[in-house]
Scaffold this active site. Sequence first.
Site, mmCIF file in Angstrom:
data_model
loop_
_atom_site.group_PDB
_atom_site.id
_atom_site.type_symbol
_atom_site.label_atom_id
_atom_site.label_comp_id
_atom_site.label_asym_id
_atom_site.label_seq_id
_atom_site.Cartn_x
_atom_site.Cartn_y
_atom_site.Cartn_z
ATOM 1 N NE ARG B 13 -10.859 -16.189 -84.192
ATOM 2 C CZ ARG B 13 -10.105 -17.200 -83.803
ATOM 3 N NH1 ARG B 13 -9.206 -17.038 -82.838
ATOM 4 N NH2 ARG B 13 -10.194 -18.368 -84.407
ATOM 5 C CG ASP B 14 -6.981 -18.020 -85.891
ATOM 6 O OD1 ASP B 14 -6.316 -17.633 -84.906
ATOM 7 O OD2 ASP B 14 -6.925 -19.179 -86.327
ATOM 8 C CG HIS B 211 -9.026 -23.434 -87.975
ATOM 9 N ND1 HIS B 211 -9.490 -22.152 -88.209
ATOM 10 C CD2 HIS B 211 -7.900 -23.278 -87.235
ATOM 11 C CE1 HIS B 211 -8.693 -21.269 -87.632
ATOM 12 N NE2 HIS B 211 -7.712 -21.929 -87.044
ATOM 13 C CG HIS B 213 -2.987 -22.533 -87.630
ATOM 14 N ND1 HIS B 213 -2.610 -21.311 -87.145
ATOM 15 C CD2 HIS B 213 -4.325 -22.619 -87.418
ATOM 16 C CE1 HIS B 213 -3.665 -20.675 -86.637
ATOM 17 N NE2 HIS B 213 -4.722 -21.452 -86.782
ATOM 18 C CB CYS B 244 4.394 -15.118 -83.379
ATOM 19 S SG CYS B 244 5.244 -13.950 -82.316
ATOM 20 C CG ASN B 253 -5.364 -18.782 -89.538
ATOM 21 O OD1 ASN B 253 -6.146 -19.594 -89.077
ATOM 22 N ND2 ASN B 253 -5.017 -17.677 -88.876
#
Lengths: 310, 310
Positions: B13-14, B211, B213, B244, B253
């Site tokens: 997902r992420d 979570h 990054h 990106c 992540n």
Amino acid sequence: MQNTLQIVEVSPRDGLQNEKGFVETADKLALIDRLIGMGATRIEVASFVNPRRVPQMADAEAVVAGLPDAPGVRFIGLCLNERGVDRAIASRDAPGRSLDEAGCVLVATDGFGIINQGQTVAEGIAANTLMLAKAKAAGLFAQVTISAAFGCPYEGHVDPAHVVELAARMADAGAQEIALADTIGVGVPNQVGDLTGAVIEKIAGVPVRLHLHDTRGLAPANAWAGYQAGCRTFDSALGGLGGCPFAPGAAGNVGTEELLYLFGRSGLSTGLDIDAAVAANHWFAAIMGRPLPSRVGKAGDFIINGERVA
Amino acid sequence: MQNTLQIVEVSPRDGLQNEKGFVETADKLALIDRLIGMGATRIEVASFVNPRRVPQMADAEAVVAGLPDAPGVRFIGLCLNERGVDRAIASRDAPGRSLDEAGCVLVATDGFGIINQGQTVAEGIAANTLMLAKAKAAGLFAQVTISAAFGCPYEGHVDPAHVVELAARMADAGAQEIALADTIGVGVPNQVGDLTGAVIEKIAGVPVRLHLHDTRGLAPANAWAGYQAGCRTFDSALGGLGGCPFAPGAAGNVGTEELLYLFGRSGLSTGLDIDAAVAANHWFAAIMGRPLPSRVGKAGDFIINGERVA
């Protein structure tokens, strides 16, 4: 104002020495100028090594001869043996600005020491004892890095008690600063914090420096652990230079930008300017013809609408 | 044996949602299979979001319908609004394996909330209160992530006391787990440790997840600080996916490989296999046609002569 932390910029030496394409002396000197412009006050500028083994450092004397007159900046030459110390001392006779420090190297293991420097640990201790004395007698600040202190590319595990003992031997030999190097980037925070703290305690009075590689993305975590253990001086390279250029993303030294972000947002001063470092990253990436590994170099500081977030 | 730590794999997902090129449903399912093969027991598989806004997640229902029968594995669907929760619940009616968790999202600031979800914080609290109740009533494990908890891409600084209050509101609303997200990768260790500890203390009994990054290379340092503050569950994405794809090296992540290396060499078990993760990284990089950002994915574990260094 006294800064809390000190950064030693190693990009001109450790950042570049594995580059296959020769970086022109003028570009090395331009890089050194940018580092000074960022606020760096200690810069490792060259290695006095056999040019057949490290062709990138073949211009060591030319780099030193071209150093700018920069009051308040200390220039470091790396010395792997007595011949290196002799060259470091001799290079001071060149016109203009000269070196301030001899950075010696003691490899922590026989396995890596024999391959890297052709000597066992015992031979390395003897050699560095002579080298430190000679450099000091010549008026250079004599410091030594214990290489592979957190793991060896040939022997694997390195006993921390052995590294503490090596640090004590180097302190006894008169080292004015002792660095612990995670040469292959295998350390984890507890390990780095514990060993750094143990060495600081053992050689009280002699400053301890950390030299971390970001091969596995943990160098900032390890730097923070080292800070928490009492270390106040850290090597780093603009852009995280130092990785093998033929292994994309195989990062080398911890990026100066990463340390400036980590420490700066943690409220600790280094005297270096992060925006200037990010700009220097982009400038040098253009010279190298590729993006540099540092992530802060790409993302920049935490800036919203042109304002730095406090 | 009980593992000390839990990893939630968010790469499907992420890790993928910002990829411009559509990743085929079959490749997403193959990725999920590899994650299970690595030992992952919680996997975020899709986002029930408007496919016009996130085309990469347009196949959310198809992914859920294709999930493998994997005993002991919990599958998570991300829900940004009540419609998302409805879709997560409805997707359970598909044949085969179904979702186990609804992952809701509360944005910590008005500035980011209005742009990301079209709602203020107050509206987000109300919406998530309904969403959590609905998901829970349908038998889903109902958890919520507080987004931009360590810094906002529009407002900059986020008051930690505000985040603690949001966590308390979500705990009161029945959240079964609360995650704190460093959505834009601006956090530093003291900040992450302090806020994580404060939230853990405030909502005692409700598990806290992090979570992170790795936009600025500090995610492993922040994960370690979170661990030291008591957090035991961490999101991560294979390969550090999530950046990106048009900004080389702009990492997303934190890489699963980085966390496995960090925790594994620190003597903490996660139940995931680092060698399998590195192999999965190389396999998926070939599918994506480019190297993935994770550094451990490139360097591998600390292995000498074929033996893992203890």
